[in-house]
Design a protein around this motif. Structure first.
Motif, PDB file in Angstrom:
ATOM      1  N   ASP A 186      -3.522   0.496   8.281  1.00 48.99           N
ATOM      2  CA  ASP A 186      -3.738  -0.650   8.100  1.00 48.99           C
ATOM      3  C   ASP A 186      -5.115  -1.959   8.315  1.00 48.99           C
ATOM      4  O   ASP A 186      -5.634  -2.059   7.217  1.00 48.99           O
ATOM      5  CB  ASP A 186      -2.293  -2.095   7.853  1.00 48.99           C
ATOM      6  CG  ASP A 186      -1.184  -1.526   6.497  1.00 48.99           C
ATOM      7  OD1 ASP A 186      -1.380  -0.958   5.751  1.00 48.99           O
ATOM      8  OD2 ASP A 186      -0.314  -1.908   6.666  1.00 48.99           O
ATOM      9  N   PHE A 187      -4.681  -1.646   9.285  1.00 49.30           N
ATOM     10  CA  PHE A 187      -6.118  -2.685   9.915  1.00 49.30           C
ATOM     11  C   PHE A 187      -7.418  -1.745   9.497  1.00 49.30           C
ATOM     12  O   PHE A 187      -7.822  -2.108   9.010  1.00 49.30           O
ATOM     13  CB  PHE A 187      -5.448  -2.050  11.325  1.00 49.30           C
ATOM     14  CG  PHE A 187      -6.783  -3.238  12.104  1.00 49.30           C
ATOM     15  CD1 PHE A 187      -7.347  -4.740  11.857  1.00 49.30           C
ATOM     16  CD2 PHE A 187      -7.374  -2.866  13.231  1.00 49.30           C
ATOM     17  CE1 PHE A 187      -7.511  -5.024  12.643  1.00 49.30           C
ATOM     18  CE2 PHE A 187      -8.537  -3.928  13.894  1.00 49.30           C
ATOM     19  CZ  PHE A 187      -8.659  -4.823  13.988  1.00 49.30           C
ATOM     20  N   MET A 220       1.087  -1.505  -0.011  1.00 47.97           N
ATOM     21  CA  MET A 220      -0.073   0.344   0.043  1.00 47.97           C
ATOM     22  C   MET A 220       0.432   1.201   0.015  1.00 47.97           C
ATOM     23  O   MET A 220       1.834   1.383   0.554  1.00 47.97           O
ATOM     24  CB  MET A 220      -0.927   0.091   1.298  1.00 47.97           C
ATOM     25  CG  MET A 220      -1.842   1.423   1.317  1.00 47.97           C
ATOM     26  SD  MET A 220      -3.608   0.627   3.087  1.00 47.97           S
ATOM     27  CE  MET A 220      -3.737  -1.146   2.017  1.00 47.97           C
ATOM     28  N   ILE A 236      -2.832   6.147   1.342  1.00 48.62           N
ATOM     29  CA  ILE A 236      -2.900   5.781   2.789  1.00 48.62           C
ATOM     30  C   ILE A 236      -3.709   7.644   2.947  1.00 48.62           C
ATOM     31  O   ILE A 236      -4.374   7.744   3.814  1.00 48.62           O
ATOM     32  CB  ILE A 236      -1.593   5.960   3.671  1.00 48.62           C
ATOM     33  CG1 ILE A 236      -1.670   4.188   3.679  1.00 48.62           C
ATOM     34  CG2 ILE A 236      -1.697   6.724   4.991  1.00 48.62           C
ATOM     35  CD1 ILE A 236      -0.746   3.999   4.624  1.00 48.62           C
ATOM     36  N   LEU A 267      -7.789   0.314   7.155  1.00 48.60           N
ATOM     37  CA  LEU A 267      -8.095   0.108   5.639  1.00 48.60           C
ATOM     38  C   LEU A 267      -8.945  -1.082   5.447  1.00 48.60           C
ATOM     39  O   LEU A 267      -9.683  -1.642   4.471  1.00 48.60           O
ATOM     40  CB  LEU A 267      -7.009   0.178   4.757  1.00 48.60           C
ATOM     41  CG  LEU A 267      -6.843   1.850   4.742  1.00 48.60           C
ATOM     42  CD1 LEU A 267      -5.010   1.619   3.578  1.00 48.60           C
ATOM     43  CD2 LEU A 267      -7.338   2.875   4.395  1.00 48.60           C
ATOM     44  N   LYS A 268      -7.874  -2.386   6.246  1.00 49.53           N
ATOM     45  CA  LYS A 268      -9.362  -3.103   5.639  1.00 49.53           C
ATOM     46  C   LYS A 268     -10.323  -3.722   6.275  1.00 49.53           C
ATOM     47  O   LYS A 268     -11.711  -4.110   6.067  1.00 49.53           O
ATOM     48  CB  LYS A 268      -8.534  -4.289   6.746  1.00 49.53           C
ATOM     49  CG  LYS A 268      -7.053  -6.120   5.897  1.00 49.53           C
ATOM     50  CD  LYS A 268      -6.494  -6.474   6.197  1.00 49.53           C
ATOM     51  CE  LYS A 268      -5.106  -6.080   6.297  1.00 49.53           C
ATOM     52  NZ  LYS A 268      -4.138  -6.183   7.618  1.00 49.53           N
ATOM     53  N   PRO A 304       1.683   2.904  11.342  1.00 48.24           N
ATOM     54  CA  PRO A 304       1.167   2.559   9.910  1.00 48.24           C
ATOM     55  C   PRO A 304       0.573   1.089  10.216  1.00 48.24           C
ATOM     56  O   PRO A 304      -0.538   1.152   9.100  1.00 48.24           O
ATOM     57  CB  PRO A 304       2.142   2.040   9.468  1.00 48.24           C
ATOM     58  CG  PRO A 304       3.682   2.975   9.942  1.00 48.24           C
ATOM     59  CD  PRO A 304       2.675   2.929  11.209  1.00 48.24           C
ATOM     60  N   ALA A 305       0.746   0.195  11.516  1.00 52.31           N
ATOM     61  CA  ALA A 305      -0.634  -0.918  11.665  1.00 52.31           C
ATOM     62  C   ALA A 305      -1.814   0.169  11.896  1.00 52.31           C
ATOM     63  O   ALA A 305      -2.560  -0.898  10.853  1.00 52.31           O
ATOM     64  CB  ALA A 305       0.433  -1.325  12.767  1.00 52.31           C
ATOM     65  N   GLU A 356       2.086   5.154   0.027  1.00 57.13           N
ATOM     66  CA  GLU A 356       1.860   6.404   0.804  1.00 57.13           C
ATOM     67  C   GLU A 356       0.783   6.914   0.881  1.00 57.13           C
ATOM     68  O   GLU A 356       0.151   7.600   1.098  1.00 57.13           O
ATOM     69  CB  GLU A 356       3.248   7.162   1.127  1.00 57.13           C
ATOM     70  CG  GLU A 356       4.141   7.175   2.260  1.00 57.13           C
ATOM     71  CD  GLU A 356       3.533   6.926   3.393  1.00 57.13           C
ATOM     72  OE1 GLU A 356       3.294   7.722   3.796  1.00 57.13           O
ATOM     73  OE2 GLU A 356       4.269   6.131   4.433  1.00 57.13           O
TER      74      GLU A 356
END
Lengths: 200, 200
Positions: free
Chosen positions: B27-28, B1, B6, B30-31, B23-24, B3
């Protein structure tokens, strides 16, 4: 510090129900918070300087928040025993349009929680952010109820909702404060109360 | 993914301002979050089942909250782009007296944040409790403004405060919704607007 004295602290009891507090947090809170007494009709400001920098837990008594709109005094908040009242800081940028004053409407005992203490708590005990989040959600709901209450068109329905939500304090609040809180004239509130008494 | 993608997420931009997101967490998020589109005048419920179990971030559009009081529709909440709307859970015991419905009043794009995601976030990333606390404080203040607004006795002053706080949406809201939000009759709102236009 004995278990008994900790258990006697009404604030600790109140918070423990939301989120179990560690002994270290309780010790810290007992060190950094303190009690004040405020006479009936006094502004909290007259007893506690910089009252905007604190939150107050009501051990005994009744406190109202009010704003002045073109000189008119409008009650916007009512809190009794085992409740919190005070300025809630806004992490957003919008400044509040009105300043909310705090006044005891009975002789009251308050526990003062300075924001300096609350800020240290969040840093030293990160798990207290969970507690802060839950407390703010409760405050949100109380504010939301106040917000919805005042939009109910019928004065009678507004009084009924207030009575249902605050069964124990309805006769402890001077009529003029309750009337402005409920968005009606004093005469209207008196009439509704007389009618409610006749029907009960 | 990348930058860029995001950074393009409006919710991430909005939250990052309050509290830098790892970032973690991004990511979470976006999922576990997803977009829905809701047509003008549709209830959010008609597109998203169990809408009470979610919070909505408005990417584009305008959404109102309303209650039904004895069949009368009263607007209690208005949120536009880059704002959150939805049921806020109450960790206290008091059930809300009214159920708040959500309706798009323009064609809207929403990001859905299920509470199942939010709960996992709080557990897996304890620092997100800081974010939750700040978001709830912002919601508290918006609710508080709504609560104070409706207690201002003068209809003209209520309209003025609304205009000052929401300079960009005042002409996007159908008159009937804005009138009930401001606690006045449609005719009163029309008269105030005509007068404001003459004076500007």
């Amino acid at each position: 510090m004995s278990e008994v004295s900790i258990d006697n602290e009404p604030l600790v009891r109140f918070l423990n129900k939301l989120q179990p507090l560690s002994p270290a947090i309780i010790d810290f809170a007992l060190k950094e918070t303190f009690r004040i007494t405020v006479k009936k009709n006094s502004l909290i400001d007259s007893v506690q300087e910089n009252s905007k920098e604190c939150v107050f837990f009501i051990i005994k008594g009744l406190v109202r928040g009010f704003i002045l709109d073109e000189g008119k005094d409008i009650t916007t908040w009512l809190t009794q025993e085992n409740g919190l009242i005070g300025t809630i800081r806004n992490p957003g940028n919008t400044a509040p349009t009105y300043f909310e004053h705090l006044q005891a409407i009975e002789d009251s005992n308050l526990l003062v929680l300075p924001y300096s203490f609350i800020d240290k708590l969040y840093v030293q005990f990160p798990e207290s952010n969970i507690l802060g989040r839950k407390l703010l959600a409760i405050h949100y709901h109380m504010s939301q109820e106040r917000s919805i209450l005042s939009r109910i068109p019928s004065a009678e329905a507004r009084y009924k909702q207030f009575k249902d939500n605050h069964p124990t304090i309805k006769f402890r609040i001077p009529l003029k404060y309750l009337a402005s809180y409920l968005g009606m004239r004093i005469e209207t509130l008196s009439r509704i109360r007389r009618r409610a008494k006749l029907n009960s």
